[in-house]
Design an enzyme around this catalytic site. Structure first.
Site, PDB file in Angstrom:
ATOM      1  N   CYS A  49       0.836  -1.215   0.000  1.00  0.00           N
ATOM      2  CA  CYS A  49       0.000   0.000   0.000  1.00  0.00           C
ATOM      3  C   CYS A  49       0.865   1.258   0.000  1.00  0.00           C
ATOM      4  O   CYS A  49       1.683   1.474   0.901  1.00  0.00           O
ATOM      5  CB  CYS A  49      -0.915  -0.026   1.218  1.00  0.00           C
ATOM      6  N   CYS A  52       0.409   3.451   3.052  1.00  0.00           N
ATOM      7  CA  CYS A  52       1.080   2.847   4.210  1.00  0.00           C
ATOM      8  C   CYS A  52       2.582   3.143   4.171  1.00  0.00           C
ATOM      9  O   CYS A  52       3.204   3.422   5.194  1.00  0.00           O
ATOM     10  CB  CYS A  52       0.845   1.339   4.234  1.00  0.00           C
ATOM     11  N   CYS A 397      -3.858  11.354 -15.709  1.00  0.00           N
ATOM     12  CA  CYS A 397      -4.882  10.366 -15.363  1.00  0.00           C
ATOM     13  C   CYS A 397      -5.096   9.354 -16.491  1.00  0.00           C
ATOM     14  O   CYS A 397      -5.447   9.730 -17.619  1.00  0.00           O
ATOM     15  CB  CYS A 397      -6.186  11.096 -15.032  1.00  0.00           C
ATOM     16  N   CYS A 400      -8.646   9.297 -17.884  1.00  0.00           N
ATOM     17  CA  CYS A 400      -8.885  10.462 -18.744  1.00  0.00           C
ATOM     18  C   CYS A 400      -8.325  10.212 -20.148  1.00  0.00           C
ATOM     19  O   CYS A 400      -8.949  10.577 -21.156  1.00  0.00           O
ATOM     20  CB  CYS A 400      -8.248  11.714 -18.139  1.00  0.00           C
TER      21      CYS A 400
END
Length: 488
Positions: A49, A52, A397, A400
């Site tokens: 993660c 994390c 993105c 996108c």
């Protein structure tokens, strides 16, 4: 010679403890280990993660700073799924507070080392510290944060019982202490049971009272309101830890070299000048604060276009409203405060020009999908005669980029319709109007003609046919398709 297995385990355990101040817990020992601590903060994480990984050094630093006060622990959910499932962990990182082995609630505090330390110190021990002497009191209120102190007639006081309920409910946000002898508060004018709020000593100023008295009957709702309305005072120190609370108001902030640890006198020199002017405008709905410029430099550049070279040692001043409107003081901050007065007079008279972050207006805008920048948003999207479908995107993105050819085809199909505009705006390089909620990319809104104050979030599919079906239903006028293309 082979070492016995228990010695090897002991050596490994000692090595791990020396390498980290964060306890590592798992399915086999969580309940036993958690029950050994009055208060324990646990991070449930996954090694892969990204959030994390970013939290890890801050969490480790906080554990070191809190060593001897209260422990921090972590559970790797990829290897200890039973424990993580038992506590309802469905995202990473998830942080929870435990008391004597029982889950007490979610951790909703900051994710920086100092923020974690500050938040968790409030969790350690009783929610309200019992004070027994003037020395105890002086030590408690001599703190970087404000202090709420109750004075009660005895341990069996009903008001004390209510105060302790309040301190338990609000311990995450505020510091509480109490005396069970009303006489100890005589020098502060205490002549009966009451609660006093002491502002941090470093923020003491001649422009406001340093101690505020609460005299109502103690209840969670009324005391919470009293603390909220008085905790920060006329001109608090804005930090990354309290920013979300303070920025819920229309807020003027003076940014300069704020350093209460190494330069108390110099820091309060400029703050006092802000406060002197603030007293003239404090009843007009605007809050005031000072902040360290270095701490907020990235935000100043991103939100106000103010580089690190601007202003020098002189404070730079901005206003940001709850609606997201932004203003910056163009005149240099003068030591007599007159320039700040003029800035505020212009603000309340609505003579200031809002700062809007915008890309340059395109020299040509003839493509089927119109490019919108902040400076042309009103002209294009808020054109009262046209329906507009506008996509807010980010250049990086992936979703996108996948949408781009589809969106372009949609624009080409409707390029001959004079009543509708297909548009897009780079939301990372332009300010998004406050009535558009853009939290991820792409976010698409339909803005009908005659209803520009009521944009509608598009939640449909991402194929050309999906957009056409939606627009046929929602458009003010029947769609007109480019005759050179087949209608869907």
């Amino acid at each position: 010679m082979r070492l016995p297995w228990f010695i090897i385990c002991l050596v490994v355990t000692v090595w791990c403890a020396e390498g980290s101040d964060v306890l590592e817990l798992g399915d086999s020992d969580f309940d036993r280990s958690a029950a050994m601590h009055d208060t324990l903060l646990v991070e449930f994480f996954a090694p892969w993660c990204g959030h994390c990984q970013r939290l890890a050094p801050e969490y480790e630093a906080a554990a070191t700073k809190l060593k001897g006060t209260l422990p921090l622990a972590k559970v790797d959910c990829t290897e200890n799924s039973e424990t993580c499932e038992r506590f309802g962990v469905n995202g990473y990182p998830t942080l929870k507070i435990f008391r004597n082995g029982e889950e007490a609630g979610s951790y909703d505090g900051p994710r920086t080392a100092d923020g974690i330390v500050s938040y968790m110190k409030k969790q350690a021990g009783p929610s309200s510290v019992a004070l027994h002497s003037e020395a105890d009191f002086d030590s408690f209120v001599d703190n970087y944060e404000a202090s709420v102190v109750g004075f009660f007639s005895g341990k069996d006081s009903s008001e004390l019982a209510e105060f302790l309920k309040v301190s338990s409910a609000l311990r995450d946000s505020y510091r509480f202490a109490h005396f069970t002898d009303v006489g100890t508060g005589l020098k502060y004018g205490v002549d009966g049971e009451c609660v006093l709020l002491f502002r941090p000593p470093r923020l003491n100023s001649k422009f406001e009272e340093n101690v505020v008295k609460y005299t109502e009957s103690v209840s969670i709702s009324s005391l919470r309101t009293f603390i909220r309305d008085n905790i920060f005072g006329l001109c608090p120190h804005l930090t990354t830890e309290n920013r979300d609370i303070l920025k819920g108001n229309d807020l003027l902030t003076a940014y300069y070299n704020v350093d209460y640890l190494r330069n108390l006198k110099g820091t309060n020199y400029w703050r006092n000048r802000v406060m002197k002017v603030a007293t003239q405008f404090q009843d007009r709905g605007l809050s005031f604060a000072v902040a360290d410029r270095q701490e907020f430099q990235d935000e100043l550049e991103e939100e106000f276009g103010l580089g690190s070279s601007e202003g020098g040692d002189i404070p730079i001043v901005t206003i940001r409203t709850r609606e997201g409107h932004k203003y910056s003081m163009q005149e240099e901050f003068t030591r007599d405060g007159k320039s700040l007065e003029r800035f505020l007079e212009d603000y309340f008279a609505k003579r200031l020009k809002r700062y809007v972050k915008s890309e340059p207006v395109p020299e040509s805008n003839d493509d089927a999908v119109k490019v919108v920048v902040a400076d042309t948003f009103d002209e294009i999207v808020n054109d009262p005669e046209k329906d507009v479908l506008v996509e807010f995107y980010a250049p990086w993105c992936g979703h996108c980029k996948n949408l781009e050819p589809i969106y372009k085809e949609l624009g080409e199909k409707l390029s001959g319709d004079p009543n509708i505009v297909i548009a897009k705006m780079d939301a990372t390089a332009n300010d998004v109007p406050p009535n558009y909620d853009v939290q991820g990319f792409p976010t698409i809104y339909f803005v009908p003609s005659g209803q520009k104050d009521q944009p509608r979030r598009y939640e449909g599919g991402r194929d050309v046919s999906d957009f056409i079906t939606y627009l046929k239903k929602e458009s003010t006028n029947p769609l007109i398709f480019d005759e050179t293309r087949d209608e869907l």
